[in-house]
Design a protein around this motif. Structure first.
Motif, short mmCIF file in Angstrom:
data_model
loop_
_atom_site.label_atom_id
_atom_site.label_comp_id
_atom_site.label_asym_id
_atom_site.label_seq_id
_atom_site.Cartn_x
_atom_site.Cartn_y
_atom_site.Cartn_z
N ALA A 28 0.81 -1.21 0.00
CA ALA A 28 0.00 0.00 0.00
C ALA A 28 0.84 1.26 0.00
O ALA A 28 0.39 2.32 -0.41
CB ALA A 28 -0.95 -0.01 1.21
N VAL A 29 2.10 1.13 0.48
CA VAL A 29 2.95 2.32 0.54
C VAL A 29 3.75 2.52 -0.74
O VAL A 29 4.55 3.45 -0.82
CB VAL A 29 3.93 2.24 1.74
N LEU A 30 3.54 1.66 -1.74
CA LEU A 30 4.31 1.78 -2.98
C LEU A 30 4.21 3.16 -3.61
O LEU A 30 5.25 3.76 -3.92
CB LEU A 30 3.87 0.69 -3.97
N PRO A 31 3.01 3.73 -3.80
CA PRO A 31 2.96 5.07 -4.41
C PRO A 31 3.71 6.11 -3.59
O PRO A 31 4.41 6.96 -4.15
CB PRO A 31 1.45 5.37 -4.48
N SER A 32 3.57 6.07 -2.26
CA SER A 32 4.25 7.06 -1.43
C SER A 32 5.76 6.86 -1.47
O SER A 32 6.52 7.84 -1.41
CB SER A 32 3.74 6.99 0.02
N ARG A 33 6.22 5.60 -1.57
CA ARG A 33 7.66 5.33 -1.66
C ARG A 33 8.23 5.90 -2.95
O ARG A 33 9.28 6.54 -2.95
CB ARG A 33 7.90 3.82 -1.59
N VAL A 34 7.53 5.68 -4.05
CA VAL A 34 7.97 6.22 -5.34
C VAL A 34 8.00 7.74 -5.29
O VAL A 34 8.97 8.38 -5.72
CB VAL A 34 7.05 5.73 -6.48
N ALA A 35 6.94 8.35 -4.74
CA ALA A 35 6.88 9.80 -4.65
C ALA A 35 8.00 10.34 -3.77
O ALA A 35 8.60 11.38 -4.07
CB ALA A 35 5.52 10.24 -4.10
N ALA A 36 8.30 9.64 -2.67
CA ALA A 36 9.35 10.10 -1.75
C ALA A 36 10.71 10.07 -2.43
O ALA A 36 11.50 11.01 -2.30
CB ALA A 36 9.35 9.23 -0.50
N MET A 37 11.01 8.98 -3.16
CA MET A 37 12.29 8.88 -3.86
C MET A 37 12.43 9.98 -4.91
O MET A 37 13.50 10.57 -5.07
CB MET A 37 12.42 7.50 -4.51
#
Length: 257
Positions: A6-15
């Motif tokens: 579920a955190v995949l989109p936020s991880r991509v955005a953070a990177m």
């Protein structure tokens, strides 16, 4: 596992945000990386346009070359992205990330698309240089929007290739050597500098298996309007990026041992 994915989109955005912050605080990298594509366009492109050594139909050679240099610049940024993974391993950051609930694929995807953001910024710089040199680029917003996923997917694949190699060789020195050994063959064994039809048969086969060729083909079709195979190009780049993410995720654990 569900919460991890579920955190995949936020991880991509953070990177991606981290990469943008790096460029905002230190623009030197952006300027220095613009030198090589500028030299390719100014020296190689202008010279071969004048002598007409490479037949490109009704398209001036400089126009033909510009999309290839955009793809080359993006690849050169992404292909050494595995060095960052090894640095994070040496600094103890990677082991902390791998023990969180976040799946390894989410971590790899975030880093791969962060490389895509850096490559996209580089692509904008090269497009501006090409426009200043008189390359007949399109300014159609829809076509320019299509350039974004092409560059991002291509860069994501090469970043994952770099991270996969990092998971095998485990050291920065070895990765640097292998990265330098494969970048130019990948570049020359593509359609970035010359049409595939001009290549010998064995090189044509390699070029058709090279994801860079599909990135260049899509960029030419979008930016200068040459005949392209956009559904095939997008399909190959998407599958290549997905395969790269799977491979790099599987090898990520070796770096943490």
């Amino acid at each position: 596992m569900h919460s991890g994915w579920a955190v995949l989109p936020s991880r991509v955005a953070a990177m991606c945000t981290v990469e943008l912050q790096k460029l905002r605080h230190d623009r030197t990298e952006l300027y220095t990386r613009a030198i090589q594509p500028a030299l390719w366009l100014l020296i190689f492109g202008e010279t071969f346009t004048r002598i007409g050594a490479i037949p490109t139909g009704n398209v001036p050679y400089l126009d033909f070359l510009a999309p290839g240099i955009i793809a080359q610049s993006a690849m050169f940024i992404a292909i050494f992205y595995g060095i960052q993974i090894i640095w994070e391993r040496d600094a103890g950051v990677l082991s902390k990330l791998l023990v969180t609930p976040t799946p390894r694929a989410a971590l790899v995807t975030g880093k791969a698309f962060a490389a895509g953001v850096k490559a996209l910024i580089q692509a904008v710089v090269v497009i501006l240089i090409a426009a200043a040199l008189g390359v007949a680029l399109t300014w159609n917003p829809l076509r320019l929007a299509g350039v974004v996923p092409v560059v991002v997917l291509g860069s994501a694949f090469f970043a994952c290739l770099s991270m996969s190699i990092a998971g095998v060789v485990l050291t920065r020195d070895r990765l640097m050597g292998i990265g330098q050994a494969i970048t130019m063959p990948l570049f020359f064994a593509s359609n970035a500098l010359y049409p595939i039809a001009l290549m010998p048969g064995w090189l044509q086969a390699i070029s058709r298996a090279n994801p860079l060729s599909y990135e260049v083909d899509a960029l030419r079709g979008l930016l200068i309007g040459t005949p392209a195979h956009l559904p095939l190009d997008f399909g190959v780049l998407g599958l290549a990026a997905l395969a790269g993410i799977v491979c790099a995720s599987a090898l990520m654990g070796r770096l943490a041992r």
